[in-house]
Design an enzyme around this catalytic site. Structure first.
Site, PDB file in Angstrom:
ATOM      1  N   ASP A 195       4.218   7.667   2.865  1.00 37.73           N
ATOM      2  CA  ASP A 195       2.849   7.331   3.232  1.00 37.73           C
ATOM      3  C   ASP A 195       2.529   8.072   4.527  1.00 37.73           C
ATOM      4  OD1 ASP A 195       0.467   6.257   4.045  1.00 37.73           O
ATOM      5  OD2 ASP A 195       1.107   4.158   3.975  1.00 37.73           O
ATOM      6  N   CYS A 362      -2.844  -5.540   7.716  1.00 36.69           N
ATOM      7  CA  CYS A 362      -2.284  -5.325   6.372  1.00 36.69           C
ATOM      8  C   CYS A 362      -0.772  -5.113   6.444  1.00 36.69           C
ATOM      9  CB  CYS A 362      -2.952  -4.137   5.676  1.00 36.69           C
ATOM     10  SG  CYS A 362      -4.697  -4.404   5.310  1.00 36.69           S
TER      11      CYS A 362
END
Length: 407
Positions: A195, A362
C-alpha cells in the site's frame, strides 16, 4: 513565506477568520492549479468515451487516457503499461487483489501476514479472504518507536502466502523496511501487496527495485483529483487472475452463455473509466517531478523535526511512534493531549484556522494495540511552512486552557 501559494490558491483562504493552516495531508492533499487546469481542459475540449469510438474526439480521449497510464508506468518504474490498472482509489485496488488473487490462489491453512498498523483498506479485504478460504491472519506488532522488530518479521515463514503492508503507516508515520519484507516473503513463496498511498506523495516508489508483486495508491493523496487510483501488478500474476468487475469494455467477445475477456489492462477496467481523473493524475505526476522528491524530502524532514521539537516542549502532549525525525519517519504525527478528547482538540485548533485529523484514522486494530480509542493527527506536505507549524504549536498550547485544565 510559502513559495507555493500561487500554485495552491486554497492555501490563501481564510478558515474561521484565520489564515488556513492545512495539516491533514495524509487524508488528502490540496491540488495545484496545473492539475485543476488539466482536468478542466480535458472536459472542455476532449471529453468522450475512450476505446469505444472511431471519431476524432474519442480517439483523442483514448490517447490522453493511455498517455496517463504510460506516465504512471514511468513514474513507478513498472516494466509495461499493461501492469498499470486504473481504479477509483487504493481501497478498490486492494480489494481487486483480494477478490481476484486472494479468493482464487489462497487455501485453507495459508497465512496472511500484515502489520497491526494497517489501514482498514488493507485489513478488511484480507479478513474476507481468510474467512472464505480458511486462511489465518498473522499480525506483526511495532515497538514503541513504531518499527517492526526482527522477531515480528520472523513471523513471515513457510505458511505465509501473502504479505500485505503499507510502505508508510498513516498513523505512526513509520517507513517500513519493504525490501527486507519482500526478501523474506519471496523466500517463503509468498506475494507482497504494498500500500503506497502514504509513501508515493513523499518518496519515490520503484516497483521493480522493491520487487513487490502488487502496489496500490490513490491519486488524491498525491495532488491529483479524487476518484482515481492505481494498482500495479506483475504481468504474469495479472494474467492468471480473473476479472474483479465484469461488464462493458473488459470483454473480447460475449455469447448468450459465455464470454472471453480482453487482455491486460482492459480485463480489469470494466465500464467507462475516469479519464479526467487519469489526466489529472498525469498532471500531478508532472508537478511532483518539477518540485522533485529531493526537495520534498528535505522540506518535510525539516518541518517534521521542527514540529516534533516544538511539541516535546508542550506539557501533557503524547506523541505516538518515533519522536525524532529521520529516514524511517514520515511527516505524520499522531498525538494526544492529556484530559482532552481528540475531537475537542481538533475543534479548538480549527477555531485558529488549523486543520488536523481526529479519530481512529481507519486503523482501529492499531488504536487497540496502543491502548487508545482515537488520536489527533497532523500531517505535513512540502507546501507547509515553519510559520504553519508555529501557528499549530501556539494553538496546541492553548488547548487545555480552553477547557479550564490549566497549562
Amino acid at each position: 513565506m510559502n513559495p507555493y501559494l500561487n500554485d495552491f490558491p486554497i492555501l490563501k483562504e481564510e478558515h474561521n477568520g484565520k489564515r488556513l493552516v492545512y495539516l491533514d495531508n495524509a487524508a488528502t492533499t490540496q491540488k495545484p492549479l496545473s492539475v485543476i487546469r488539466a482536468v478542466d481542459e480535458y472536459y472542455r475540449s476532449s471529453n468522450a468515451n475512450p476505446h469505444r469510438g472511431l471519431y476524432e474526439l474519442s480517439i483523442r480521449a483514448t490517447q490522453m487516457y493511455e498517455d496517463s497510464r504510460a506516465a504512471v508506468r514511468e513514474f513507478i518504474h513498472a516494466e509495461k503499461d499493461c501492469e498499470v490498472l486504473f481504479t477509483r482509489n487504493a481501497s478498490e485496488s486492494l480489494n481487486l487483489v483480494a477478490y481476484s488473487y486472494g479468493l482464487n490462489f489462497m487455501k485453507e491453512g495459508d497465512e496472511i501476514a500484515l502489520p497491526v498498523s494497517e489501514h482498514h483498506s488493507n485489513v478488511l479485504p484480507w479478513q474476507m479472504v481468510a474467512r472464505a478460504k480458511g486462511a489465518k491472519l498473522v499480525f506483526l506488532y511495532p515497538d514503541k518507536n513504531g518499527r517492526l522488530p526482527q522477531a515480528e518479521l520472523d513471523k513471515i515463514g513457510p505458511k505465509t502466502k501473502l504479505v500485505a503492508v503499507a510502505h508508510v503507516s498513516n498513523v505512526l508515520g513509520t517507513v517500513y523496511p519493504v525490501e527486507e519484507i519482500v526478501r523474506r516473503a519471496h523466500k517463503a513463496g509468498a506475494v507482497v501487496v504494498l500500500d503506497c498511498a502514504q509513501s508515493i506523495p513523499h518518496y519515490p516508489v520503484d516497483v521493480k527495485k522493491l520487487d513487490v508483486d502488487f502496489a496500490a495508491f490513490s491519486g488524491h493523496k498525491m495532488l491529483a483529483p479524487m476518484g482515481v487510483g492505481v494498482l500495479y501488478g506483475k504481468e504474469e500474476l495479472l494474467n492468471q487472475m480473473p476479472p474483479f468487475l465484469t461488464g462493458g469494455e473488459m470483454i473480447e467477445s460475449v455469447s448468450e452463455q459465455d464470454a472471453t475477456f480482453a487482455p491486460l489492462p482492459q480485463k480489469f477496467e470494466a465500464g467507462t473509466q475516469n479519464v479526467g481523473g487519469a489526466v489529472g493524475l498525469a498532471a500531478a505526476i508532472d508537478y511532483l517531478k518539477q518540485i522533485g522528491y529531493d526537495t520534498i524530502i528535505k522540506t518535510e524532514e525539516e518541518l517534521l523535526s521542527y514540529a516534533l521539537d516544538g511539541m516535546a516542549k508542550i506539557p501533557h502532549v503524547t506523541v505516538y511512534g518515533d519522536t525524532r525525525a529521520g529516514e524511517q519517519r514520515c511527516g505524520v504525527i499522531s498525538f494526544n493531549v492529556d484530559g482532552v478528547h481528540p475531537h475537542d482538540v481538533s475543534s479548538i485548533l480549527d477555531s485558529d484556522g488549523v486543520a488536523i485529523r481526529a479519530g481512529h484514522h481507519c486503523a482501529q486494530p492499531l488504536m487497540q494495540y496502543l491502548g487508545v480509542n482515537a488520536t489527533c493527527r497532523a500531517s505535513l506536505y512540502f507546501y507547509n511552512t515553519k510559520e504553519d507549524i508555529d501557528i499549530f504549536l501556539a494553538s496546541l498550547k492553548k488547548v487545555r486552557g480552553w477547557l479550564g485544565l490549566g497549562d
